[in-house]
Write a protein that holds these residues in place. Sequence first.
Motif, PDB file in Angstrom:
ATOM      1  N   THR A 352       0.832  -1.207   0.000  1.00 10.78           N
ATOM      2  CA  THR A 352       0.000   0.000   0.000  1.00 10.78           C
ATOM      3  C   THR A 352       0.866   1.256   0.000  1.00 10.78           C
ATOM      4  O   THR A 352       0.557   2.244  -0.691  1.00 10.78           O
ATOM      5  N   ILE A 353       1.952   1.224   0.750  1.00  4.05           N
ATOM      6  CA  ILE A 353       2.856   2.375   0.837  1.00  4.05           C
ATOM      7  C   ILE A 353       3.575   2.611  -0.493  1.00  4.05           C
ATOM      8  O   ILE A 353       3.693   3.754  -0.956  1.00  4.05           O
ATOM      9  N   ILE A 354       4.042   1.529  -1.119  1.00  8.73           N
ATOM     10  CA  ILE A 354       4.717   1.667  -2.423  1.00  8.73           C
ATOM     11  C   ILE A 354       3.768   2.303  -3.435  1.00  8.73           C
ATOM     12  O   ILE A 354       4.155   3.194  -4.202  1.00  8.73           O
ATOM     13  N   ASN A 355       2.535   1.862  -3.424  1.00 10.06           N
ATOM     14  CA  ASN A 355       1.527   2.413  -4.338  1.00 10.06           C
ATOM     15  C   ASN A 355       1.340   3.910  -4.094  1.00 10.06           C
ATOM     16  O   ASN A 355       1.283   4.717  -5.034  1.00 10.06           O
ATOM     17  N   ALA A 356       1.284   4.304  -2.826  1.00 12.74           N
ATOM     18  CA  ALA A 356       1.104   5.723  -2.485  1.00 12.74           C
ATOM     19  C   ALA A 356       2.316   6.550  -2.921  1.00 12.74           C
ATOM     20  O   ALA A 356       2.170   7.653  -3.468  1.00 12.74           O
ATOM     21  N   ILE A 357       3.507   6.024  -2.692  1.00 12.80           N
ATOM     22  CA  ILE A 357       4.730   6.754  -3.059  1.00 12.80           C
ATOM     23  C   ILE A 357       4.747   7.036  -4.556  1.00 12.80           C
ATOM     24  O   ILE A 357       5.019   8.165  -4.990  1.00 12.80           O
ATOM     25  N   THR A 358       4.466   6.015  -5.370  1.00 10.46           N
ATOM     26  CA  THR A 358       4.521   6.206  -6.826  1.00 10.46           C
ATOM     27  C   THR A 358       3.466   7.204  -7.292  1.00 10.46           C
ATOM     28  O   THR A 358       3.753   8.078  -8.120  1.00 10.46           O
ATOM     29  N   LYS A 359       2.271   7.106  -6.739  1.00 13.99           N
ATOM     30  CA  LYS A 359       1.195   8.003  -7.178  1.00 13.99           C
ATOM     31  C   LYS A 359       1.470   9.456  -6.772  1.00 13.99           C
ATOM     32  O   LYS A 359       1.240  10.392  -7.553  1.00 13.99           O
TER      33      LYS A 359
END
Length: 730
Positions: A352-359
């Motif tokens: 979930t964190i990786i997804n947030a960072i990229t977005k």
Amino acid sequence: MNFIKGKIRTTIYENESGFFVGTFRVKETNDEFMNEYINKTITIAGTILDPNVEESYILYGEYIKHERFGYQYKIQSYEKVKPTSKDAVVEFLSSSLIKGCGEKTAYKIVDTLGENAIDMIKENINNLLLVPDMTEKKANSIYTSILNHSNNDDLIIELKSFGFTIAEATKLINKFKEKTKFYLHENLYYFKKYIDFNKLDHIYIAHFDPESSVRKKECILETMKRMSDSNGDIYYFKEEIFSNLKNFFKFILEEEEFQQILNDLFLNDMIFIEEDKYYLKENYLMEHEISQCLKKIYILPKKEIKNFEDRIKALENTLNVTYNLEQKKAILNALEHRISIISGGPGTGKTTIINAITKLYIDYYKLSPIDVLTNIALLAPTGRASKKLAESTHLPAMTIHRYLKWNKDTNDFGINEYNKNTHTLIIVDEMSMIDTYLFSSLLKGIQSNIQLILVGDTFQLPSVGAGLILNDLVDCHIFSYTPLEQIYRQSDNSYIAYLAKEIKDHNLSENFTEKKDDYNFFMCESKEISKIIQKICLMSLSKGLKVEDLQVLAPMYKGESGIDHLNLILQDLFNPPSEHLKEIKLGDVIFREKDKVLQLVNNPDCNVYNGDIGYIQKIDVKYLPRKKEVITIDFDGNYVEYNREDLFMIKHAYAITIHKSQGSEFPHVIMPISKNYYKMLYNKLIYTGVSRAKKSLVLVGEKQSFLMAMNNDYSSNRKTSLKNVLLNNF
């Protein structure tokens, strides 16, 4: 005494005592009963020390029917057949280098023209026409092929007479060119990057002085390398090297001579010595290269993310999620710091964190779809881990090997310090799996003006290769580090993530054997484990689950509840024999269409990597340029072809090791726990196995064995210097 003569084709099983089971291609025999097996492959079993697939053997014994394993040749004694010049010429003529000449024709040529056949053919093509049954068309094809290789044919045959295969000889000549002959006679260990060391050592012993200083030095270097491969150590102590040199190569040197050789290796820049620590040169340099590369990134100014709270709130609304304080901290640290580390167990929200960072990165820097491809690289050590990364972010992801354009033949990377990639944000997932060599290679292949985000689980099993990268980076306390502790429940009665944390903390809840929504523990004795697993799988199939949904994870290959036996019974359950399904047999192993299989080695040319799971789509026979069996395997839409000789790259995957499962998640995991695994029952191993389960986990076995594993903190304390190198360099 009855014998068979031929070559070993494959190894099925061998142990330290020399007991060997494998397949054997029969070429000659004096046993009338065995005549029908000439030019066929059979199973052999018995004592063979250091079996070598390239050497010819005479085996004395008898062909028997084993109660459990069927027909096999029981070896009573054996002898190696020393290759002759005639053998070398025959193999050269019958190799793929010479068009139109099979083995029968090659023997006829040598029987007719003698060991100087190749020179006679080059002198006059008509000499070929003296060979029985030779046609002008075939003679022209053979003659043309020989002329094409005329510059190297003597060297190829010499290499072959030493014991190298034609393919190996060709590879060495292509690599070392005119220096090949010099290295062959001066120090053939120069070839060790391209040829297996054991094979080189056998050849050296057969043709040179086994007590030479050349061999002693090379065996010490190889001993150090093997210690790194088996223990994951970056450095070693002198006593360890001395002891393992004896174990690996039967060398017992006087202490004075041993120290003198170590000093010579140091003076010749082949090893490094610091205080009482001994390093292979490459291991020492890699840790220092990692430190230097990280420092170049670290010293650049931090980024400042304006209006972070507003941006994170907008993202929460868009994705319909809520980030807790530690997750927000991890996201902000990743976006602001040049190097940041995020670590957490299952259920703590790393994906979930990786997804947030990229977005947020894409939004903050207003990246177009093309900009995203040129600025963001999402990487993982395995194919399955990179696929999971791509699915969670909806962005391209790839293995580190593919990103660095790895060449499997040379073991070099096309992306390196001289040819860097230019991405500005690099996220590396499953960092616990990444060893010193791969991390050093990655850092050399990327520019300094980047943001590097390393994500993993410090409690996972360490990398297969040497080093303890993630833990050393965390323990040095130099880089931004966010540990994730809070677990997100899938339901009020879910348990998998909590069980993983309890194992990690050595604090199992009293009711850990009770059934939960996503967890069950079937208690039984070791001898019942395989039958219980069968029943669980049958029950799962009746509920609509498929073989793709289920994964059995076990610590060991051998034994009644080991992987090999489990794969045998699960293949019969999930994919039984059928007249509609083609098969190919390799020793006692049968590969069948629709079988679930595991890739064992990296093959970047085909975009398939160690740990990838696929399904055999079809088994076929192709006739051009010559007849061969071909297996086509579907790896998530990537169809890869394997010839019979490539099958060492795969195993059945109904059950796989916990080590091979790293970097993967499976919807439903079944994990046997048996006292028979006692050597492999330790905390980090079962933690890793438990944390692979996504929707449900079933443990099968003994409660006491599980408790023993949880309390066993065995994990080789790897000897690494990276933490100290970083502290001294920053």
